[in-house]
Write a protein that holds these residues in place. Structure first.
Motif, PDB file in Angstrom:
ATOM      1  N   GLY A  68       0.793  -1.219   0.000  1.00 13.31           N
ATOM      2  CA  GLY A  68       0.000   0.000   0.000  1.00 13.31           C
ATOM      3  C   GLY A  68       0.823   1.265   0.000  1.00 13.31           C
ATOM      4  O   GLY A  68       0.386   2.273   0.538  1.00 13.31           O
ATOM      5  N   GLN A  82      -5.732   6.333   0.853  1.00 10.58           N
ATOM      6  CA  GLN A  82      -5.193   4.981   0.796  1.00 10.58           C
ATOM      7  C   GLN A  82      -4.598   4.511   2.110  1.00 10.58           C
ATOM      8  O   GLN A  82      -4.000   3.451   2.190  1.00 10.58           O
ATOM      9  N   ALA A 101       1.837   6.841  -9.061  1.00 11.64           N
ATOM     10  CA  ALA A 101       0.463   7.077  -9.497  1.00 11.64           C
ATOM     11  C   ALA A 101       0.082   8.543  -9.293  1.00 11.64           C
ATOM     12  O   ALA A 101       0.719   9.245  -8.510  1.00 11.64           O
ATOM     13  N   PRO A 102      -0.963   8.996  -9.986  1.00  5.65           N
ATOM     14  CA  PRO A 102      -1.422  10.363  -9.786  1.00  5.65           C
ATOM     15  C   PRO A 102      -1.740  10.603  -8.307  1.00  5.65           C
ATOM     16  O   PRO A 102      -2.251   9.722  -7.641  1.00  5.65           O
ATOM     17  N   SER A 121       1.796   7.380 -15.573  1.00 10.15           N
ATOM     18  CA  SER A 121       2.663   6.736 -14.585  1.00 10.15           C
ATOM     19  C   SER A 121       3.290   5.490 -15.205  1.00 10.15           C
ATOM     20  O   SER A 121       2.603   4.690 -15.829  1.00 10.15           O
ATOM     21  N   GLN A 168       6.286   2.414 -14.331  1.00  9.30           N
ATOM     22  CA  GLN A 168       7.217   1.852 -13.339  1.00  9.30           C
ATOM     23  C   GLN A 168       8.435   1.191 -13.981  1.00  9.30           C
ATOM     24  O   GLN A 168       8.543   1.123 -15.189  1.00  9.30           O
ATOM     25  N   TYR A 218     -18.215  -9.378  -9.764  1.00 10.48           N
ATOM     26  CA  TYR A 218     -17.078  -8.579 -10.229  1.00 10.48           C
ATOM     27  C   TYR A 218     -17.577  -7.362 -11.007  1.00 10.48           C
ATOM     28  O   TYR A 218     -17.074  -6.247 -10.833  1.00 10.48           O
ATOM     29  N   LEU A 223     -16.767   1.650  -9.467  1.00  4.24           N
ATOM     30  CA  LEU A 223     -15.463   2.304  -9.338  1.00  4.24           C
ATOM     31  C   LEU A 223     -15.597   3.799  -9.571  1.00  4.24           C
ATOM     32  O   LEU A 223     -16.292   4.231 -10.502  1.00  4.24           O
ATOM     33  N   TYR A 277     -12.032   9.033 -12.576  1.00  3.04           N
ATOM     34  CA  TYR A 277     -10.884   9.909 -12.421  1.00  3.04           C
ATOM     35  C   TYR A 277     -10.777  10.705 -13.709  1.00  3.04           C
ATOM     36  O   TYR A 277     -10.801  10.143 -14.798  1.00  3.04           O
ATOM     37  N   THR A 288      -6.201  -7.097 -11.574  1.00  5.39           N
ATOM     38  CA  THR A 288      -6.765  -5.747 -11.496  1.00  5.39           C
ATOM     39  C   THR A 288      -6.970  -5.286 -10.049  1.00  5.39           C
ATOM     40  O   THR A 288      -7.305  -4.137  -9.809  1.00  5.39           O
ATOM     41  N   ILE A 328      -4.214  -0.675  -6.257  1.00  7.99           N
ATOM     42  CA  ILE A 328      -4.271   0.704  -6.736  1.00  7.99           C
ATOM     43  C   ILE A 328      -3.904   0.734  -8.206  1.00  7.99           C
ATOM     44  O   ILE A 328      -2.884   0.184  -8.608  1.00  7.99           O
ATOM     45  N   ASP A 329      -4.741   1.375  -8.994  1.00  5.44           N
ATOM     46  CA  ASP A 329      -4.452   1.500 -10.420  1.00  5.44           C
ATOM     47  C   ASP A 329      -3.436   2.618 -10.624  1.00  5.44           C
ATOM     48  O   ASP A 329      -3.651   3.746 -10.183  1.00  5.44           O
ATOM     49  N   ALA A 330      -2.327   2.305 -11.295  1.00 11.00           N
ATOM     50  CA  ALA A 330      -1.232   3.274 -11.406  1.00 11.00           C
ATOM     51  C   ALA A 330      -1.597   4.495 -12.230  1.00 11.00           C
ATOM     52  O   ALA A 330      -1.079   5.578 -12.006  1.00 11.00           O
ATOM     53  N   GLN A 331      -2.489   4.346 -13.200  1.00 14.73           N
ATOM     54  CA  GLN A 331      -2.778   5.484 -14.066  1.00 14.73           C
ATOM     55  C   GLN A 331      -3.738   6.486 -13.456  1.00 14.73           C
ATOM     56  O   GLN A 331      -3.762   7.642 -13.828  1.00 14.73           O
ATOM     57  N   SER A 332      -4.582   6.050 -12.528  1.00 11.06           N
ATOM     58  CA  SER A 332      -5.564   6.970 -11.979  1.00 11.06           C
ATOM     59  C   SER A 332      -5.468   7.084 -10.462  1.00 11.06           C
ATOM     60  O   SER A 332      -6.058   7.971  -9.874  1.00 11.06           O
ATOM     61  N   GLY A 333      -4.735   6.187  -9.827  1.00 13.76           N
ATOM     62  CA  GLY A 333      -4.684   6.192  -8.373  1.00 13.76           C
ATOM     63  C   GLY A 333      -5.948   5.640  -7.736  1.00 13.76           C
ATOM     64  O   GLY A 333      -6.106   5.677  -6.525  1.00 13.76           O
ATOM     65  N   THR A 334      -6.857   5.102  -8.554  1.00  8.36           N
ATOM     66  CA  THR A 334      -8.100   4.540  -8.032  1.00  8.36           C
ATOM     67  C   THR A 334      -7.842   3.184  -7.376  1.00  8.36           C
ATOM     68  O   THR A 334      -7.069   2.394  -7.892  1.00  8.36           O
ATOM     69  N   GLN A 335      -8.517   2.943  -6.250  1.00 10.63           N
ATOM     70  CA  GLN A 335      -8.416   1.616  -5.640  1.00 10.63           C
ATOM     71  C   GLN A 335      -9.440   0.700  -6.288  1.00 10.63           C
ATOM     72  O   GLN A 335     -10.621   1.025  -6.318  1.00 10.63           O
ATOM     73  N   ARG A 336      -8.978  -0.438  -6.758  1.00  4.84           N
ATOM     74  CA  ARG A 336      -9.920  -1.364  -7.383  1.00  4.84           C
ATOM     75  C   ARG A 336     -10.015  -2.655  -6.581  1.00  4.84           C
ATOM     76  O   ARG A 336      -9.001  -3.294  -6.310  1.00  4.84           O
ATOM     77  N   PHE A 337     -11.199  -3.046  -6.246  1.00  8.23           N
ATOM     78  CA  PHE A 337     -11.471  -4.328  -5.585  1.00  8.23           C
ATOM     79  C   PHE A 337     -10.628  -4.553  -4.334  1.00  8.23           C
ATOM     80  O   PHE A 337     -10.208  -5.667  -4.058  1.00  8.23           O
ATOM     81  N   PHE A 378     -11.701  -3.401  -1.275  1.00 13.32           N
ATOM     82  CA  PHE A 378     -12.651  -3.490  -0.173  1.00 13.32           C
ATOM     83  C   PHE A 378     -12.109  -2.839   1.096  1.00 13.32           C
ATOM     84  O   PHE A 378     -12.278  -3.342   2.189  1.00 13.32           O
ATOM     85  N   LEU A 395      -3.861  -3.140  -1.306  1.00  9.62           N
ATOM     86  CA  LEU A 395      -3.584  -1.938  -2.101  1.00  9.62           C
ATOM     87  C   LEU A 395      -2.550  -2.187  -3.200  1.00  9.62           C
ATOM     88  O   LEU A 395      -2.639  -1.651  -4.288  1.00  9.62           O
ATOM     89  N   ASP A 396      -1.537  -2.974  -2.896  1.00 10.78           N
ATOM     90  CA  ASP A 396      -0.503  -3.237  -3.892  1.00 10.78           C
ATOM     91  C   ASP A 396      -0.861  -4.420  -4.786  1.00 10.78           C
ATOM     92  O   ASP A 396      -0.039  -4.878  -5.569  1.00 10.78           O
TER      93      ASP A 396
END
Lengths: 340, 152, 497
Positions: free
Chosen positions: A86, A120, A173-174, A200, A202, B20, B27, B30, C181, C184-193, C195, C201-202
């Motif tokens: 995280g 986060q 990430a953003p 982003s 890596q 899913y 979601l 963004y 998936t 955390i999505d790297a392109q948007s910083g959104t947390q996906r699934f 919970f 997170l990683d």
């Protein structure tokens, strides 16, 4: 049936062992000294690197542990423990469980401000005891050597006209460091930060993408740019430091401030303890980290990694962190990314 | 209707796909990216729905040997669950009691449970293996493992 | 100083008694650490950094390089013997290595792995020496669009990774992609699934999935078969000797995948894991007897083992010639360089030729040491299979759990391991193949990220994939590899009718 018994027996023995020992554990904790007076560690100290082996946090932690131990500044053993996940959140929630335990420290940097703001992590810097800051590093914005821009103002002029014509790349990430440091400076220059395109990438791909022309600007740490600048592959338009730094190549990097953009971004790095540490133990660590920061052995390590000395004691550090947080909050609000 | 294994499995997959997808549609968006974080998950979710439906109607072409695999005697299922339970207890107690103790007990009891009857060898191996790994990690490599309640 | 002269200095440095000694030590330590559960090259190098602090930089780096490929090499042992890969680069090794060991030919399997590693390592070091300066431009030539095309090409192999139902293989792959998936999505910083779970997170680590789907699922099968007399062969180690036919079978894959692995290693972000999978798939596709794959095929074992070692040396190209760490491991290695006061970058070769060439030449020596160190040890290492089955099962479980725990030191990952063990076993019961799951998990993340990077860069225009010549040509190959088998199937069908 017999099998079930076996499992039960396994469980029983273990529980028995657990109970038999819990008294000792309690006895150990009550030995801590109370308020005031001086304090010395009574058991080995654990420094948590909230990331995997080999990263910036891990390296800092291991190097600090090494100098503290080898130079005899702290007698007790110092072990480095990796708590990955995280972007630090896993390590922080681990430390938060050791309220008041002065034998658990961790290494921290701007993500402890950014990640909670991104929603986060439930723990932020206010939830811990900042002990001392040790080093500072700064961000750099680089473009290809043959790019049309020669300084930050050139770049930002173009971005003011057509923000979508420029793509910025960074590792994270953003909402995290590489993104925020660019946004912060761009905003001060008057760019519409809600239109900045940020990618982003890596594993070294960000520099690759800059070099092969996929993206235009690379937002990163200063050290990452030095070798490429020496080889004339890229040029650094500006750095986020308050004033020019010393050192070969680095001394040629212009700051944003001298280009008329009154803004800085510090990638600070220091050590925190769990919440609720008493004053005596805070004073002890402040003292030790000051000694470390002033030592020749650590100066050598700083030079090797290209870190800047930036010692701050407990109170100063706390005030600094609060101020940093406010700044970032404003930015994230502008971007609509504040998820705290 | 649901006699064939394929159709039953496909229903389970369908449920997974729908759950899913529900989360995919929730979601947050963004603003600064062309293809947002929810696009690929949605594609995957619907793809799984599609494949599950295909599976539902596809012929069962498993070989006899493959079918045979599913005939597990009751006793053996108990065996698997037993080992699963041991693993679960191990994980639960690992950071409470420490690596050496729990690992040694796990190896000993798991082997015993599976029918190993040389208790002395079992005891020696379980303790030696756990202690060896612990020593190599913590002393040689400086990687901490939970020490737990043993005075190490 | 010219390149020739630099190389000579390097040779001198590498062949000094001191260097040879430290290469040997490095290789030994690396192999040992690599054999330990969960510890791969990353941790091996990370733990060596404080130890080498203050040593002569050239010698220290030579030793580090030894540790690096020693660790990759050591990882294949548990893959072959226990079906429990200790490092992600050796997962594909288990596909044919483990069945071969189960057949009672563990000695042979380990010998093939050792020789394939040696060849892959050596050929790629030679390529590295001759081509490093030129390859620097290859390393940075891949745009996000080209990466997307490359990942897509890898995914077209899903159907060839399994026998039986194509639908089931595709379902496995989609499921694997779904699992990647999470986080955390790297392109948007959104947390996906996630919970709200910090531990997710990683996302999930590759080894959690691989050890669950392979090692733990295999443990279930072992438990069910523990009294089965017919599998007593698995206790045999067999001879190390390779027959003439084995040698013949190995030559092709070894020469092909030294090069494929090397090139994939050169590309930042690709690395040994992806290389080993792509090599395995390629070898299976071009083989005349693809049905032998997955059942202990010599080619199926030699291909990924050659490839992952070749990729390991390939990864040194961007590191040494550009200062770009193309993988987690080389990033740690870059840290090690910095600690020793050496800054890898475009100028390393001209400024410090003794270090640049010294490290490269020592890799060559290191490979020889690996072979002489490991071949005689094989019979002893393989003795682990003589351990009585109940005890062996316990040890494999233990090995997998330490392996996962050593990644993040977090029990949450262990529960996930258990979960994926159950999933893996169920997949076996209902004949869903695991390799497509793993393949989609490896390639899926990068596929999605590079696709979305490309779209951001192009302002949402798909034309970016057709304007980039590299991307376009890879896409063409991907399209061909999908359609050629289809066409040949149709033709065959017509003939049969």
């Amino acid at each position: 049936m017999k099998k079930l018994l076996l499992i039960a027996l396994f469980f029983f023995i273990i529980v028995l062992a657990a109970c038999g020992n819990s008294d000792d554990a309690d006895a150990g904790e009550s030995g801590d000294s109370g308020e005031g007076g001086s304090w010395e560690p009574e058991e080995s100290i654990e420094i948590v690197a909230p990331a995997g082996a080999g990263g910036g946090w891990d390296t800092t932690a291991r190097m600090v542990a090494k100098v503290l131990g080898e130079e005899g500044m702290i007698e007790e053993n110092i072990g480095v423990v990796n708590k990955t996940g995280g972007g630090g959140a896993v390590g922080w929630s681990y430390i938060a469980n050791y309220e008041g335990d002065p034998h658990k420290l961790f290494v921290a940097s701007p993500p402890i401000i950014l990640i909670p703001l991104n929603g986060q992590s439930e723990y932020g810097h206010e939830d811990f005891t900042p002990l001392s800051n040790l080093i500072a590093d700064y961000g750099a914005f680089a473009v290809r050597e043959d790019a049309e821009w020669d300084d930050l103002n050139d770049l930002f002029e173009d971005m003011k006209e057509d923000p979508e014509s420029v793509t910025v790349v960074g590792e994270s990430a953003p909402g995290s460091m590489d993104h925020i440091q660019f946004v912060q400076i761009a905003k001060a220059a008057g760019v519409d930060i809600t239109k900045i395109r940020y990618v982003s990438a890596q594993d070294g791909e960000s520099l690759t993408q800059l070099l092969n022309g996929s993206v235009d600007v690379y937002s990163t740490g200063m050290a990452e740019t030095v070798e490429q600048v020496k080889a004339d592959n890229i040029k650094v338009l500006g750095i986020t430091a308050p004033e020019r730094l010393e050192g070969e190549v680095i001394e040629d990097f212009p700051t944003a401030i001298e280009q008329g953009i009154d803004e800085t971004f510090v990638n600070w790095r220091g050590f925190f303890g769990p919440p609720g540490m008493d004053e005596a133990s805070i004073a002890y660590y402040e003292d030790k980290f000051k000694e470390l920061s002033d030592s020749e052995a650590f100066a050598e390590i700083r030079d090797q990694f290209g870190w800047d000395e930036e010692y701050m004691g407990h109170e100063e550090y706390k005030a600094f962190l609060d101020e940093q947080k406010e700044q970032v909050q404003v930015l994230l609000d502008d971007l609509g990314l504040n998820n705290e | 209707m649901l006699k064939s294994i394929n159709s039953r499995v496909s229903l389970v997959l369908l449920v997974i796909a729908i759950v899913y997808l529900i989360f995919s549609y929730q979601l947050p968006s963004y603003a600064y990216t062309e293809v947002d974080a929810d696009v690929i998950p949605k594609v995957l979710g619907w793809l799984l729905v599609f494949l599950a439906i295909l599976l539902f109607f596809s012929k069962d072409n498993e070989t006899e040997a493959q079918r045979q695999k599913r005939n597990i005697p009751k006793k053996e299922i108990g065996m698997l669950l037993g080992v699963g339970a041991l693993i679960f207890i191990y994980i639960f107690l690992l950071e409470i009691l420490g690596f050496i103790l729990v690992s040694a007990l796990f190896i000993f009891f798991c082997s015993l449970f599976l029918g190993y009857r040389s208790h002395i060898v079992n005891g020696i191996v379980s303790i030696a293996f756990s202690a060896f790994i612990y020593f190599v990690f913590t002393s040689l490599l400086q990687i901490s493992l939970p020490s737990g309640i043993l005075p190490l | 100083m010219g390149a020739m002269e630099g190389m000579l200095t390097g040779l001198q440095t590498a062949f000094s008694l001191q260097s040879i000694f430290f290469v040997m030590i490095g290789v030994f330590i690396g192999t040992f650490i690599g054999m330990l559960p969960g510890l791969g090259p990353i941790s091996a190098i990370a733990v060596m950094i404080p130890i080498t602090f203050g040593m002569d930089p050239t010698v220290a780096l030579i030793m580090m390089a030894g540790v690096y490929y020693g660790a990759i090499f050591g990882g294949s042992t548990s893959s072959i013997l226990l079906n429990a890969p200790g490092v992600s680069g050796t997962v594909a090794t288990s596909f044919d290595g483990y069945p071969m060991a189960q057949r009672g030919e563990a000695g042979k399997a380990l010998a093939i792995a050792a020789i394939a590693s040696f060849v892959g390592g050596t050929v790629s070091v030679v390529l590295l020496m001759l081509l490093a300066p030129m390859l620097a431009s290859v390393a940075i030539s891949f745009s996000p669009a080209a990466y997307f095309a490359l990942m897509l090409l890898g995914l077209t192999a899903i159907s060839s990774l399994s026998e039986g139902s194509t639908i089931k293989a595709l379902i496995s792959a989609v499921a694997g992609f779904m699992v990647v998936t999470v986080g955390i999505d790297a392109q948007s910083g959104t947390q996906r699934f996630t919970f709200g779970n910090t531990n997710l997170l990683d996302g999930l680590d590759f080894l959690v999935i691989a050890l669950g789907l392979f090692a733990l699922a295999e443990v279930c099968t072992l438990i069910l078969n523990r009294k089965d007399k017919s599998i007593q062969n698995a206790h045999k180690i067999g001879s190390l000797k390779l027959s003439k036919q084995d040698w013949k079978d190995m030559t092709g894959p070894m020469s092909r995948h030294s090069i494929i692995g090397f090139i994939l290693g050169v590309l930042p972000g690709a690395g040994a894991t992806i290389a080993s999978f792509i090599s395995y798939i390629t070898e299976k596709r071009i083989s005349k007897n693809p049905e032998e794959f997955g059942k202990g095929s010599v080619k199926g074992l030699a291909a990924p083992e050659t490839s992952n070692n070749a990729a390991t040396s390939g990864a040194f190209v961007p590191l040494l010639s550009l200062g770009i760490p193309g993988s987690g491991t080389t990033a740690v290695l870059l840290g090690a360089f910095l600690v020793l006061g050496v800054q890898p970058g475009p100028l390393l070769m001209t400024d410090q030729p003794d270090i640049f060439w010294g490290v490269i030449v020592s890799m060559y020596i290191g490979n020889i040491f690996l072979l002489i160190l490991n071949l005689p040890l094989i019979p002893y290492i393989a003795k682990i299979l003589m351990v009585p089955r109940p005890l062996l099962i316990s040890l494999v479980v233990m090995f997998s759990m330490i392996g996962v725990y050593a990644i993040s030191f977090n029990t949450f990952d262990l529960y996930m391991l258990l979960l994926f063990g159950v999933i893996g076993f169920l997949m076996r019961l209902f004949s869903f193949p695991a390799p497509p799951f793993i393949l989609a998990f490896i390639l899926g993340g990068m596929l999605e990220q590079s696709f979305r990077q490309s779209m951001t860069i192009s302002n949402g225009s798909l034309s970016i994939f057709f304007q980039d010549p590299i991307a376009l040509s890879i896409l063409a190959v991907a399209a061909l590899s999908l359609f050629i088998p289809l066409i040949s199937k149709v033709r065959k069908g017509k003939k049969n009718n």
